[in-house]
Design a protein around this motif. Structure first.
Motif, short mmCIF file in Angstrom:
data_model
loop_
_atom_site.label_atom_id
_atom_site.label_comp_id
_atom_site.label_asym_id
_atom_site.label_seq_id
_atom_site.Cartn_x
_atom_site.Cartn_y
_atom_site.Cartn_z
N PRO A 128 2.37 2.29 -5.18
CA PRO A 128 1.40 1.49 -5.53
C PRO A 128 0.18 2.03 -6.26
O PRO A 128 -0.33 1.55 -7.20
N ASP A 129 -0.41 2.90 -5.52
CA ASP A 129 -1.62 3.65 -5.94
C ASP A 129 -1.35 4.79 -6.65
O ASP A 129 -1.44 6.06 -6.13
N TRP A 130 -0.59 4.73 -7.76
CA TRP A 130 0.03 5.94 -8.43
C TRP A 130 -0.93 6.73 -9.03
O TRP A 130 -0.58 8.17 -9.36
N LYS A 131 -2.07 6.49 -9.54
CA LYS A 131 -2.85 7.12 -10.52
C LYS A 131 -3.33 8.73 -9.77
O LYS A 131 -3.45 9.55 -10.25
N THR B 103 0.71 -1.34 -0.08
CA THR B 103 -0.05 0.13 -0.08
C THR B 103 0.91 1.23 -0.09
O THR B 103 2.22 1.07 0.22
N ASN B 104 0.27 2.36 -0.31
CA ASN B 104 1.14 3.48 -0.13
C ASN B 104 1.77 3.79 1.26
O ASN B 104 2.96 4.06 1.32
N GLU B 105 0.98 3.32 2.39
CA GLU B 105 1.55 3.61 3.75
C GLU B 105 2.65 2.54 3.99
O GLU B 105 3.68 2.84 4.57
N SER B 106 2.64 1.40 3.38
CA SER B 106 3.65 0.25 3.60
C SER B 106 4.83 0.79 2.95
O SER B 106 6.02 0.69 3.56
N ALA C 261 3.32 15.03 3.38
CA ALA C 261 1.78 14.45 2.75
C ALA C 261 2.21 13.19 1.74
O ALA C 261 3.25 13.59 1.29
N ASP C 262 1.37 12.37 1.67
CA ASP C 262 1.08 11.46 0.44
C ASP C 262 0.61 12.12 -0.69
O ASP C 262 -0.34 12.93 -0.51
N LEU C 263 1.33 12.14 -1.72
CA LEU C 263 0.96 12.82 -2.90
C LEU C 263 -0.52 12.45 -3.52
O LEU C 263 -1.20 13.03 -4.11
N SER C 264 -0.89 11.14 -2.93
CA SER C 264 -1.88 10.71 -3.44
C SER C 264 -3.21 11.34 -2.40
O SER C 264 -4.48 11.45 -3.21
N ARG C 265 -2.95 11.85 -1.74
CA ARG C 265 -3.81 12.79 -0.78
C ARG C 265 -3.25 14.25 -0.38
O ARG C 265 -2.95 14.48 0.84
N LEU C 266 -3.04 14.96 -1.42
CA LEU C 266 -2.45 16.18 -0.90
C LEU C 266 -3.46 17.02 -0.52
O LEU C 266 -4.59 17.23 -0.70
N PRO C 267 -3.01 17.59 0.36
CA PRO C 267 -3.89 18.68 1.19
C PRO C 267 -3.88 20.06 0.48
O PRO C 267 -3.27 20.24 -0.54
#
Length: 246
Positions: A128-131, A6-9, A103-109
Motif C-alpha cells: 500500500p505505502d509503496w513509495k 496498511t503495510n502491516e495488514s 524486514a518491511d522494504l519501506s523500513r529497511l535496516p
C-alpha cells in the motif's frame, strides 16, 4: 486511492501462504515467472558473478537462489514469517551463502553497504505505502548501480481471467488507483506513470522497459492445461523496468 490496508495488514495476508504453494514454486517460479519474467530479469541484470545483489521482497526465495547459483553475493529481504522461514530452511540445506533479513522494504535496516544491483520482482503492487519501498531500493544502490523491478502490467494486470471469461481483454478502469482482491491477499492497481514518475523523482536514469510476450510454441504446448494462455502471446501481462542510480 483510499484504502484501509496498511503495510502491516498486507504482510499478515501474505503470511498465510501455504507451504505447498511455496514448494510448488521450486526451482524457478510458476509458469509466468519461468517463461515471461525470469528471462528478462536475468538478461537485464547481466553477469552477476561477484556482485552484491539485493533481492528486495524475496518471497520464498527462488530468485535469490538462482542469483546465488550465478555467482552473486545475495541479500534477501522478506517481511513475512512463513516465506522468510522457508527461505532460511532452503539456505540451510543448500548452503549457497544467501544472507536473509526479515524486514518491511519501506523500513529497511542497515544492510551493511551499497549494492551493485537491486531486484524487486512483483513486489511493489503488493505494498500500500509503496513509495518508501522504491526509495529504499534506490538508496541501497551504489552510484551507477542497477535497479530492476517487475510489476503486473497496469494496463493488462487481469489479463488471463478476463480472456478466459470473454475471449478478449476488457478494461474499464486504468487511471484510478484501486485495490485488486486476490485469493489470499490484495494487490494495488496504479497507472504506469505512477511508477515511472517516482523513479524519475528519485533521480534514476531509465535504461530499458520490457513488456514480454509468450512465445507461440510455448503457448501451444501449454494450451491443454492452461485455458486462455494464448492471451500471453498477444498482450503483455507484466512490465519490467531497468534503471540506474546516478
Amino acid at each position: 486511492m483510499t484504502t484501509q490496508q496498511t503495510n502491516e495488514s498486507t504482510i499478515r495476508q501474505w503470511d498465510t501462504m501455504p507451504r505447498k504453494v511455496m514448494e510448488a514454486m521450486e526451482p524457478d517460479g510458476d509458469f509466468a515467472k519461468r517463461h515471461l519474467i525470469n528471462p528478462v530479469l536475468l538478461r537485464m541484470l547481466g553477469d552477476v558473478r561477484g556482485l552484491r545483489v539485493l533481492d528486495a521482497g524475496s518471497g520464498q526465495g527462488y530468485l535469490s537462489r538462482m542469483l546465488a547459483t550465478r555467482g552473486a553475493h545475495v541479500t534477501a529481504v522478506e517481511p513475512t514469517d512463513a516465506m522468510f522461514t522457508y527461505s532460511q530452511e532452503k539456505e540451510q540445506a543448500l548452503q549457497q551463502g544467501v544472507h536473509h533479513v526479515q524486514a518491511d522494504l519501506s523500513r529497511l535496516p542497515d544492510l551493511g553497504g551499497r549494492y551493485d544491483a537491486v531486484l524487486c520482482s512483483m513486489v511493489l503492487p503488493t505494498i500500500p505505502d509503496w513509495k518508501p519501498a522504491m526509495r529504499a531500493c534506490v538508496q541501497a544502490l551504489r552510484p551507477g548501480g542497477l535497479f530492476v523491478f517487475s510489476v503486473n502490467h497496469p494496463a493488462f494486470e487481469q489479463l488471463l481471467a478476463t480472456w478466459r471469461k470473454h475471449g478478449e481483454y476488457r478494461l474499464s478502469r486504468y487511471l484510478e488507483e484501486y485495490e485488486i482482491p486476490l485469493t489470499r491477499a490484495t494487490d494495488f492497481h496504479r497507472p504506469i506513470s505512477a511508477y515511472l514518475n517516482e523513479l524519475t523523482a528519485l533521480g534514476c536514469r531509465l535504461r530499458e522497459i520490457a513488456e514480454p510476450g509468450l512465445e507461440p510454441p510455448i503457448a501451444r504446448e501449454a494450451a491443454d492445461t492452461e485455458s486462455g494462455i494464448e492471451s500471453y502471446v498477444h498482450l503483455p501481462n507484466f512490465l519490467i523496468v531497468a534503471a540506474e542510480r546516478p
